[in-house]
Design a protein around this motif. Structure first.
Motif, PDB file in Angstrom:
ATOM      1  N   ALA A 206       0.802  -1.226   0.000  1.00  0.00           N
ATOM      2  CA  ALA A 206       0.000   0.000   0.000  1.00  0.00           C
ATOM      3  C   ALA A 206       0.835   1.275   0.000  1.00  0.00           C
ATOM      4  CB  ALA A 206      -0.944  -0.005   1.194  1.00  0.00           C
ATOM      5  N   ASP A 207       2.081   1.182   0.472  1.00  0.00           N
ATOM      6  CA  ASP A 207       2.908   2.388   0.555  1.00  0.00           C
ATOM      7  C   ASP A 207       3.615   2.729  -0.756  1.00  0.00           C
ATOM      8  OD1 ASP A 207       4.674   0.256   0.624  1.00  0.00           O
ATOM      9  OD2 ASP A 207       5.942   1.120   2.203  1.00  0.00           O
ATOM     10  N   ARG A 208       3.418   1.941  -1.777  1.00  0.00           N
ATOM     11  CA  ARG A 208       4.043   2.244  -3.069  1.00  0.00           C
ATOM     12  C   ARG A 208       3.216   3.297  -3.804  1.00  0.00           C
ATOM     13  NH1 ARG A 208       6.375  -3.221  -5.243  1.00  0.00           N
ATOM     14  NH2 ARG A 208       7.985  -3.493  -3.668  1.00  0.00           N
ATOM     15  N   PRO A 209       3.882   4.260  -4.438  1.00  0.00           N
ATOM     16  CA  PRO A 209       3.132   5.306  -5.138  1.00  0.00           C
ATOM     17  C   PRO A 209       2.421   4.792  -6.390  1.00  0.00           C
ATOM     18  CG  PRO A 209       5.481   5.577  -5.467  1.00  0.00           C
ATOM     19  CD  PRO A 209       5.318   4.478  -4.460  1.00  0.00           C
ATOM     20  N   LYS A 210       2.931   3.746  -6.980  1.00  0.00           N
ATOM     21  CA  LYS A 210       2.346   3.164  -8.192  1.00  0.00           C
ATOM     22  C   LYS A 210       1.789   1.792  -7.811  1.00  0.00           C
ATOM     23  CE  LYS A 210       3.842   2.414 -12.960  1.00  0.00           C
ATOM     24  NZ  LYS A 210       5.000   2.499 -13.852  1.00  0.00           N
ATOM     25  N   GLN A 211       0.471   1.701  -7.659  1.00  0.00           N
ATOM     26  CA  GLN A 211      -0.174   0.466  -7.219  1.00  0.00           C
ATOM     27  C   GLN A 211      -0.334  -0.513  -8.381  1.00  0.00           C
ATOM     28  OE1 GLN A 211      -1.349  -0.353  -3.843  1.00  0.00           O
ATOM     29  NE2 GLN A 211       0.344   1.098  -3.769  1.00  0.00           N
ATOM     30  N   SER A 212      -0.304  -1.811  -8.063  1.00  0.00           N
ATOM     31  CA  SER A 212      -0.464  -2.826  -9.101  1.00  0.00           C
ATOM     32  C   SER A 212      -1.158  -4.053  -8.549  1.00  0.00           C
ATOM     33  CB  SER A 212       0.902  -3.229  -9.668  1.00  0.00           C
ATOM     34  OG  SER A 212       1.673  -3.891  -8.673  1.00  0.00           O
ATOM     35  N   ILE A 213      -1.656  -4.856  -9.483  1.00  0.00           N
ATOM     36  CA  ILE A 213      -2.206  -6.164  -9.183  1.00  0.00           C
ATOM     37  C   ILE A 213      -1.601  -7.134 -10.185  1.00  0.00           C
ATOM     38  CG2 ILE A 213      -4.261  -5.757 -10.608  1.00  0.00           C
ATOM     39  CD1 ILE A 213      -5.808  -7.551  -8.627  1.00  0.00           C
ATOM     40  N   ALA A 214      -1.216  -8.298  -9.705  1.00  0.00           N
ATOM     41  CA  ALA A 214      -0.660  -9.334 -10.579  1.00  0.00           C
ATOM     42  C   ALA A 214      -1.509 -10.582 -10.437  1.00  0.00           C
ATOM     43  CB  ALA A 214       0.786  -9.638 -10.190  1.00  0.00           C
ATOM     44  N   VAL A 215      -1.887 -11.144 -11.573  1.00  0.00           N
ATOM     45  CA  VAL A 215      -2.619 -12.401 -11.614  1.00  0.00           C
ATOM     46  C   VAL A 215      -1.672 -13.432 -12.204  1.00  0.00           C
ATOM     47  CG1 VAL A 215      -4.631 -13.628 -12.512  1.00  0.00           C
ATOM     48  CG2 VAL A 215      -4.791 -11.182 -11.966  1.00  0.00           C
ATOM     49  N   LEU A 216      -1.341 -14.451 -11.407  1.00  0.00           N
ATOM     50  CA  LEU A 216      -0.433 -15.504 -11.848  1.00  0.00           C
ATOM     51  C   LEU A 216      -1.242 -16.761 -12.121  1.00  0.00           C
ATOM     52  CD1 LEU A 216       1.010 -13.659  -9.522  1.00  0.00           C
ATOM     53  CD2 LEU A 216       2.903 -15.152 -10.045  1.00  0.00           C
ATOM     54  N   LEU A 217      -0.981 -17.373 -13.268  1.00  0.00           N
ATOM     55  CA  LEU A 217      -1.687 -18.573 -13.695  1.00  0.00           C
ATOM     56  C   LEU A 217      -0.679 -19.687 -13.935  1.00  0.00           C
ATOM     57  CD1 LEU A 217      -4.012 -16.835 -16.307  1.00  0.00           C
ATOM     58  CD2 LEU A 217      -4.591 -17.450 -13.956  1.00  0.00           C
ATOM     59  N   ASP A 218      -0.932 -20.843 -13.358  1.00  0.00           N
ATOM     60  CA  ASP A 218      -0.052 -21.998 -13.516  1.00  0.00           C
ATOM     61  C   ASP A 218      -0.867 -23.132 -14.118  1.00  0.00           C
ATOM     62  OD1 ASP A 218       1.542 -24.276 -13.247  1.00  0.00           O
ATOM     63  OD2 ASP A 218       2.317 -23.681 -11.289  1.00  0.00           O
ATOM     64  N   ALA A 219      -0.470 -23.552 -15.312  1.00  0.00           N
ATOM     65  CA  ALA A 219      -1.171 -24.627 -16.008  1.00  0.00           C
ATOM     66  C   ALA A 219      -0.355 -25.911 -15.963  1.00  0.00           C
ATOM     67  CB  ALA A 219      -1.460 -24.225 -17.449  1.00  0.00           C
ATOM     68  N   GLY A 220       0.446 -26.076 -14.928  1.00  0.00           N
ATOM     69  CA  GLY A 220       1.236 -27.294 -14.803  1.00  0.00           C
ATOM     70  C   GLY A 220       2.381 -27.345 -15.798  1.00  0.00           C
ATOM     71  N   GLY A 221       3.260 -26.410 -15.723  1.00  0.00           N
ATOM     72  CA  GLY A 221       4.406 -26.364 -16.624  1.00  0.00           C
ATOM     73  C   GLY A 221       4.399 -25.163 -17.543  1.00  0.00           C
TER      74      GLY A 221
ATOM     75  N   LEU B 106       3.339 -21.194 -17.481  1.00  0.00           N
ATOM     76  CA  LEU B 106       3.046 -20.141 -16.509  1.00  0.00           C
ATOM     77  C   LEU B 106       2.727 -18.841 -17.224  1.00  0.00           C
ATOM     78  CD1 LEU B 106       6.120 -20.856 -14.227  1.00  0.00           C
ATOM     79  CD2 LEU B 106       3.779 -21.656 -13.853  1.00  0.00           C
ATOM     80  N   GLY B 107       1.762 -18.111 -16.687  1.00  0.00           N
ATOM     81  CA  GLY B 107       1.429 -16.816 -17.255  1.00  0.00           C
ATOM     82  C   GLY B 107       1.119 -15.837 -16.150  1.00  0.00           C
ATOM     83  N   GLN B 108       1.299 -14.573 -16.453  1.00  0.00           N
ATOM     84  CA  GLN B 108       0.903 -13.550 -15.494  1.00  0.00           C
ATOM     85  C   GLN B 108       0.484 -12.293 -16.225  1.00  0.00           C
ATOM     86  OE1 GLN B 108       3.857 -12.232 -12.690  1.00  0.00           O
ATOM     87  NE2 GLN B 108       5.196 -11.378 -14.244  1.00  0.00           N
ATOM     88  N   LEU B 109      -0.453 -11.617 -15.606  1.00  0.00           N
ATOM     89  CA  LEU B 109      -0.872 -10.294 -16.040  1.00  0.00           C
ATOM     90  C   LEU B 109      -0.603  -9.362 -14.881  1.00  0.00           C
ATOM     91  CD1 LEU B 109      -2.449  -8.205 -17.826  1.00  0.00           C
ATOM     92  CD2 LEU B 109      -4.505  -8.975 -16.611  1.00  0.00           C
ATOM     93  N   ILE B 110       0.109  -8.287 -15.144  1.00  0.00           N
ATOM     94  CA  ILE B 110       0.321  -7.235 -14.149  1.00  0.00           C
ATOM     95  C   ILE B 110      -0.312  -5.965 -14.696  1.00  0.00           C
ATOM     96  CG2 ILE B 110       1.981  -5.887 -12.811  1.00  0.00           C
ATOM     97  CD1 ILE B 110       4.017  -8.149 -13.336  1.00  0.00           C
ATOM     98  N   VAL B 111      -1.134  -5.331 -13.873  1.00  0.00           N
ATOM     99  CA  VAL B 111      -1.775  -4.068 -14.249  1.00  0.00           C
ATOM    100  C   VAL B 111      -1.458  -3.039 -13.177  1.00  0.00           C
ATOM    101  CG1 VAL B 111      -3.962  -2.886 -14.684  1.00  0.00           C
ATOM    102  CG2 VAL B 111      -3.646  -5.241 -15.476  1.00  0.00           C
ATOM    103  N   TRP B 112      -0.985  -1.868 -13.605  1.00  0.00           N
ATOM    104  CA  TRP B 112      -0.695  -0.765 -12.696  1.00  0.00           C
ATOM    105  C   TRP B 112      -1.823   0.248 -12.756  1.00  0.00           C
ATOM    106  CZ3 TRP B 112       3.017  -3.333 -15.437  1.00  0.00           C
ATOM    107  CH2 TRP B 112       4.089  -3.854 -14.699  1.00  0.00           C
TER     108      TRP B 112
END
Length: 102
Positions: free
Chosen positions: A30-45, A47-53
């Protein structure tokens, strides 16, 4: 921007888990000036992620652990549809990897 990812997760996370994907969500401190959310997906070998600021910047990352290619794509999130588009592209890469074609 982050709220659109939260809304997407509320609608789709359980469906993804039912399809065998592990779904993990991480948020910036919460103390970061630029907030983000990361969604990590694991399909068993695969891997994917989406990061949105909160600035609208976004990135998807994909890696197939078996064959090694890493793909990264930058996005601009300006509405809920752009979150859908980024996640759809990432999910397609994961599905292709699981099916044997990267």
């Amino acid at each position: 921007m982050i709220g659109w990812v939260d809304a997407w997760l509320a609608e789709y996370a359980d469906r993804l888990r039912a399809r065998g994907l592990a779904v993990e969500v991480r948020r910036s401190p919460a103390d970061r000036p630029k907030q983000s959310i990361a969604v990590l997906l694991d399909a068993g070998g695969a891997l994917g992620q989406l990061i949105v600021w909160d600035t609208g910047e976004a990135v998807t990352d994909f890696v197939d652990a078996a064959s090694g290619p890493h793909r990264s794509q930058h996005w601009h999130v300006s509405d809920a549809a752009s979150v859908e588009n980024a996640m759809a592209a990432l999910l397609k890469q994961l599905e292709n990897a699981v099916a044997g074609g990267v």
